[in-house]
Design an enzyme around this catalytic site. Structure first.
Site, PDB file in Angstrom:
ATOM      1  N   GLY A  93      79.104  19.236  34.234  1.00 57.41           N
ATOM      2  CA  GLY A  93      79.054  18.009  34.774  1.00 57.41           C
ATOM      3  C   GLY A  93      77.343  18.011  35.292  1.00 57.41           C
ATOM      4  O   GLY A  93      76.667  17.508  35.145  1.00 57.41           O
ATOM      5  N   ARG A  94      77.521  19.048  36.693  1.00 57.99           N
ATOM      6  CA  ARG A  94      76.299  19.307  37.484  1.00 57.99           C
ATOM      7  C   ARG A  94      75.143  19.465  36.665  1.00 57.99           C
ATOM      8  O   ARG A  94      73.921  18.818  36.885  1.00 57.99           O
ATOM      9  CB  ARG A  94      76.399  20.329  38.571  1.00 57.99           C
ATOM     10  CG  ARG A  94      75.551  20.267  39.599  1.00 57.99           C
ATOM     11  CD  ARG A  94      75.647  21.638  40.663  1.00 57.99           C
ATOM     12  NE  ARG A  94      77.181  21.549  41.085  1.00 57.99           N
ATOM     13  CZ  ARG A  94      77.338  20.792  42.346  1.00 57.99           C
ATOM     14  NH1 ARG A  94      76.525  20.394  43.064  1.00 57.99           N
ATOM     15  NH2 ARG A  94      78.782  20.936  42.559  1.00 57.99           N
ATOM     16  N   CYS A 130      75.527   9.922  63.673  1.00 57.07           N
ATOM     17  CA  CYS A 130      75.520  10.566  64.714  1.00 57.07           C
ATOM     18  C   CYS A 130      76.252  11.729  64.859  1.00 57.07           C
ATOM     19  O   CYS A 130      77.467  12.131  65.284  1.00 57.07           O
ATOM     20  CB  CYS A 130      76.224   9.781  65.910  1.00 57.07           C
ATOM     21  SG  CYS A 130      75.672   7.994  65.849  1.00 57.07           S
TER      22      CYS A 130
END
Ligand SMILES: Cc1ncc(COP(=O)(O)O)c(C=O)c1O
Length: 409
Positions: free
Chosen positions: A272-273, A348
């Site tokens: 995949g990657r 945040c």
């Protein structure tokens, strides 16, 4: 890969309110996949693990270079079947539901990677009523403890230790008997083993060899022919050294030698990657620059809710700065000093860090930052809804996209 000219030009042209944006160069993707394919010998099949990036234009650009797709949910299965009809699918993954298996059978899924005794019984039962008279092709996925020193040092080990993936090797003989003796609607083709991510070519080859040899011994014990072994994905992608690439040529040569020893065997892989990471970019602009306790931070539009990859993998996402002299506001422009700058997003949380201590002296608000290697496990693994910021734009560039295409999400 540093940005292609088409990507860099579009990032410079996009108005600030069109950022952040994902950009994919589909021509570069096609060239990369074609080079990988041509490094592989006959009898070695390449599937693409759709979980790495299931964007429809990405699947379509890869399709001419593939033998099929690996899918790990009913959602992926239906999406890939519809987007690129005609290429075989292998359906794997733990925790398949009866509804997913029924869908997979109705859509004519070519291979099932079964992960447990329950998976086998469920598939057989659903096949008997959904596709009566059909023999469903099955690979048993095993959690093998082969090459354990390699797996232990890999980026993400999914096998060779206690995990929910695959079948324990101590149950191998019982599982083979269960498929062949108890479930005539299933046809055992061989073994699947995706054991780790982040292995280099010599490491992958050592693991693949051990998996094939273990599988051959298993099938021989039962007087069965081993037709296929799927050695999984997990080819290394080095985010710290983007120019260091998986050596497909060495891997292909090694697999050719392995096949010599196992004539007629289909060796399949499902990266995949390593196929899509290099052909996607995440572009944004600097909103603010500040000093905190002696360190400089640039706050970027967007963040890890769009590009979670550096947070999940704990790396600094490689990037390039595109400076601009445009500053349309009447107030002063924040700018960095001489030191390195940490690039953070708008969330945040102190975890919203895209890259630490980047040498970007003089970086100013309004400058653009182009994150590389954002084509895999990027947008689709990110927590988009956190803080309700707008979604990025999506741009697919190149002839493979029929000039340029923009998609909404
Ligand atoms: C079963 C299976 N196959 C293939 C892959 C693809 O791995 P990679 O993207 O590292 O090549 C994965 C990733 O988790 C997987 O679980």
């Amino acid at each position: 890969m540093t940005a292609t000219p088409a990507v860099r030009a579009l990032v410079r042209d996009l108005p600030a309110n069109a950022l952040p944006a994902y950009l994919y160069d589909l021509d570069a993707l096609g060239e990369h996949a074609s080079a990988v394919r041509s490094a592989l010998p006959p009898g070695v099949e390449m599937y693409y693990a759709a979980k790495a990036n299931p964007e429809a234009p990405v699947l379509a650009a890869l399709a001419p270079h593939l033998d099929g797709f690996e899918v790990s949910s009913g959602g992926e299965l239906a999406h890939v079947r519809q987007t690129v009809p005609g290429l075989p699918l292998a359906f794997g993954g733990p925790g398949k539901t009866p509804a997913e298996l029924e869908l997979a059978l109705r859509l004519g899924t070519e291979r099932f990677h079964v992960e447990s005794a329950h998976d086998v019984r469920m598939l057989a039962g659903i096949a008997a009523r959904t596709v009566p008279g059909t023999r469903v092709a099955v690979l048993l996925r095993f959690n093998l403890a082969v090459g354990q020193d390699l797996l232990a040092n890999s980026a993400l080990a999914m096998g060779g230790r206690p995990t929910p993936f695959g079948i324990d090797p101590t149950e191998a003989d019982d599982m083979v008997r269960a498929v062949t003796d108890d479930h005539p609607q299933l046809q055992l083709r061989g073994v699947h083993a995706h054991l780790a991510s982040g292995l280099t070519a010599p490491q992958q080859l050592a693991v693949a060899t051990a998996v094939v040899e273990w599988s051959a011994r298993l099938m021989t014990r039962h007087g069965l022919r081993l037709s296929e072994v799927n050695v999984g994905g997990g080819m290394a992608v080095d985010y710290a050294r983007p120019a260091e690439r998986f050596d497909w040529s060495a891997f292909g040569k090694g697999l050719a030698a392995l096949r010599e020893e196992h004539q007629g065997l289909i060796v399949r892989m499902e990266p995949g990657r390593a196929l899509t990471a290099y052909c996607g970019w995440y572009a944004t602009e600097v909103l603010d620059v500040k000093r905190s306790h002696g360190e400089e931070f640039a706050v970027l539009r967007g963040g890890t809710h769009h590009l979670r990859t550096p947070a999940t993998k704990g790396h600094d996402q490689p990037c390039e700065v595109l400076t601009t002299d445009d500053w349309p506001h009447p107030w002063p422009r924040p700018s960095a000093g001489e030191g390195p700058v940490t690039l953070v997003g708008q969330l945040c949380t102190p975890k919203d860090v895209l890259a630490r201590k980047v040498p970007a002296a003089g970086l100013r608000a309004g400058d653009r930052v182009l994150f590389e290697m954002a084509g895999a496990y990027a947008w689709n693994i990110s927590h988009h809804e956190f803080l309700m910021h707008p979604r990025p734009g999506f741009h697919f560039l190149g002839a493979a996209a029929g000039r340029a295409r923009t998609l909404d999400h």
